[in-house]
Design a protein around this motif. Structure first.
Motif, PDB file in Angstrom:
ATOM      1  N   LYS A  19       0.837  -1.194   0.000  1.00 34.20           N
ATOM      2  CA  LYS A  19       0.000   0.000   0.000  1.00 34.20           C
ATOM      3  C   LYS A  19       0.873   1.245   0.000  1.00 34.20           C
ATOM      4  N   TRP A  20       1.927   1.249   0.823  1.00 37.70           N
ATOM      5  CA  TRP A  20       2.826   2.403   0.878  1.00 37.70           C
ATOM      6  C   TRP A  20       3.475   2.652  -0.479  1.00 37.70           C
ATOM      7  N   VAL A  21       3.931   1.575  -1.121  1.00 38.81           N
ATOM      8  CA  VAL A  21       4.576   1.729  -2.428  1.00 38.81           C
ATOM      9  C   VAL A  21       3.600   2.337  -3.417  1.00 38.81           C
ATOM     10  N   TRP A  22       2.368   1.870  -3.428  1.00 37.99           N
ATOM     11  CA  TRP A  22       1.370   2.387  -4.363  1.00 37.99           C
ATOM     12  C   TRP A  22       1.047   3.859  -4.066  1.00 37.99           C
ATOM     13  N   VAL A  23       0.760   4.174  -2.819  1.00 37.55           N
ATOM     14  CA  VAL A  23       0.423   5.557  -2.452  1.00 37.55           C
ATOM     15  C   VAL A  23       1.610   6.477  -2.716  1.00 37.55           C
ATOM     16  N   SER A  24       2.788   6.033  -2.333  1.00 40.32           N
ATOM     17  CA  SER A  24       3.990   6.822  -2.540  1.00 40.32           C
ATOM     18  C   SER A  24       4.208   7.078  -4.027  1.00 40.32           C
ATOM     19  N   TRP A  25       4.073   6.043  -4.819  1.00 43.32           N
ATOM     20  CA  TRP A  25       4.293   6.181  -6.263  1.00 43.32           C
ATOM     21  C   TRP A  25       3.306   7.180  -6.869  1.00 43.32           C
ATOM     22  N   ARG A  26       2.048   7.124  -6.449  1.00 41.68           N
ATOM     23  CA  ARG A  26       1.042   8.057  -6.975  1.00 41.68           C
ATOM     24  C   ARG A  26       1.386   9.484  -6.575  1.00 41.68           C
ATOM     25  N   GLN A  27       1.816   9.687  -5.329  1.00 44.38           N
ATOM     26  CA  GLN A  27       2.179  11.029  -4.876  1.00 44.38           C
ATOM     27  C   GLN A  27       3.399  11.541  -5.631  1.00 44.38           C
ATOM     28  N   VAL A  28       4.382  10.683  -5.807  1.00 43.15           N
ATOM     29  CA  VAL A  28       5.596  11.067  -6.531  1.00 43.15           C
ATOM     30  C   VAL A  28       5.242  11.424  -7.973  1.00 43.15           C
ATOM     31  N   HIS A  29       4.439  10.603  -8.606  1.00 45.23           N
ATOM     32  CA  HIS A  29       4.046  10.860  -9.992  1.00 45.23           C
ATOM     33  C   HIS A  29       3.337  12.211 -10.110  1.00 45.23           C
ATOM     34  N   THR A  30       2.436  12.503  -9.194  1.00 46.53           N
ATOM     35  CA  THR A  30       1.716  13.777  -9.200  1.00 46.53           C
ATOM     36  C   THR A  30       2.686  14.945  -9.035  1.00 46.53           C
ATOM     37  N   GLN A  31       3.636  14.805  -8.130  1.00 40.52           N
ATOM     38  CA  GLN A  31       4.628  15.865  -7.907  1.00 40.52           C
ATOM     39  C   GLN A  31       5.496  16.074  -9.142  1.00 40.52           C
ATOM     40  N   VAL A  32       5.920  14.989  -9.777  1.00 46.06           N
ATOM     41  CA  VAL A  32       6.762  15.093 -10.975  1.00 46.06           C
ATOM     42  C   VAL A  32       6.018  15.842 -12.075  1.00 46.06           C
ATOM     43  N   VAL A  33       4.760  15.500 -12.283  1.00 49.84           N
ATOM     44  CA  VAL A  33       3.958  16.165 -13.316  1.00 49.84           C
ATOM     45  C   VAL A  33       3.861  17.666 -13.019  1.00 49.84           C
ATOM     46  N   LYS A  34       3.622  18.027 -11.742  1.00 52.18           N
ATOM     47  CA  LYS A  34       3.533  19.441 -11.366  1.00 52.18           C
ATOM     48  C   LYS A  34       4.851  20.163 -11.612  1.00 52.18           C
ATOM     49  N   ILE A  35       5.950  19.544 -11.199  1.00 51.61           N
ATOM     50  CA  ILE A  35       7.262  20.172 -11.373  1.00 51.61           C
ATOM     51  C   ILE A  35       7.565  20.375 -12.850  1.00 51.61           C
ATOM     52  N   GLN A  36       7.295  19.363 -13.655  1.00 53.35           N
ATOM     53  CA  GLN A  36       7.584  19.486 -15.079  1.00 53.35           C
ATOM     54  C   GLN A  36       6.718  20.564 -15.734  1.00 53.35           C
ATOM     55  N   ALA A  37       5.488  20.703 -15.296  1.00 57.19           N
ATOM     56  CA  ALA A  37       4.595  21.701 -15.889  1.00 57.19           C
ATOM     57  C   ALA A  37       4.968  23.119 -15.476  1.00 57.19           C
ATOM     58  N   ILE A  86       8.448   5.981   6.880  1.00 59.34           N
ATOM     59  CA  ILE A  86       8.429   4.540   6.590  1.00 59.34           C
ATOM     60  C   ILE A  86       8.677   3.723   7.856  1.00 59.34           C
ATOM     61  N   SER A  87       8.296   4.285   8.997  1.00 58.18           N
ATOM     62  CA  SER A  87       8.550   3.617  10.273  1.00 58.18           C
ATOM     63  C   SER A  87       7.877   2.257  10.378  1.00 58.18           C
ATOM     64  N   PHE A  88       6.758   2.063   9.675  1.00 62.08           N
ATOM     65  CA  PHE A  88       6.090   0.767   9.738  1.00 62.08           C
ATOM     66  C   PHE A  88       6.955  -0.360   9.178  1.00 62.08           C
ATOM     67  N   LEU A  89       7.936  -0.025   8.354  1.00 63.89           N
ATOM     68  CA  LEU A  89       8.841  -1.044   7.827  1.00 63.89           C
ATOM     69  C   LEU A  89       9.836  -1.542   8.876  1.00 63.89           C
ATOM     70  N   PHE A  90       9.991  -0.786   9.959  1.00 60.66           N
ATOM     71  CA  PHE A  90      10.993  -1.096  10.971  1.00 60.66           C
ATOM     72  C   PHE A  90      10.388  -1.581  12.287  1.00 60.66           C
ATOM     73  N   ILE A  91       9.132  -1.975  12.278  1.00 61.48           N
ATOM     74  CA  ILE A  91       8.457  -2.422  13.494  1.00 61.48           C
ATOM     75  C   ILE A  91       9.204  -3.602  14.120  1.00 61.48           C
TER      76      ILE A  91
END
Length: 106
Positions: A19-37, A86-91
């Motif tokens: 879930k983190w990878v998916w949410v993170s990837w979507r947020q990163v993709h959105t940010q990249v599109v904004k920066i490029q525009a 990403i603290s949940f990865l280190f539980i």
């Protein structure tokens, strides 16, 4: 044994990682599109998740996301897109670390 059953793979931790990878990837993709525009920069060629070693030592599990053009680290336009907890990865690591410290002091 490298082969694991489906029930071993579908643990709450592995599902939260996905879930983190998916949410993170979507947020990163959105940010990249904004920066490029807005900044009129060329295509992003490299995406990097990084965590400072000092953060790891201090148990501050924050990763930064950086993007680079086709020159990578030599690119004059480098952008940090944000930080992610990403603290949940280190539980399990934290639990083990605490047990080891307690046993050492024992």
């Amino acid at each position: 044994n490298a082969v694991r059953s489906r029930s071993e793979v579908d643990t709450p931790l592995s599902l939260s990682c996905l879930k983190w990878v998916w949410v993170s990837w979507r947020q990163v993709h959105t940010q990249v599109v904004k920066i490029q525009a807005t900044l009129d920069i060329p295509a992003i060629s490299y995406l990097e998740y990084t965590m400072l070693y000092t953060n790891f030592i201090n148990r501050r599990y924050i990763t930064e996301v950086w993007v680079y053009g086709d020159k990578g680290y030599l690119d004059k336009n480098q952008y940090m897109l944000g930080e992610y907890d990403i603290s949940f990865l280190f539980i399990y690591f934290d639990e083990l670390w605490d047990k080891l410290l307690t046993a050492r002091k024992g």
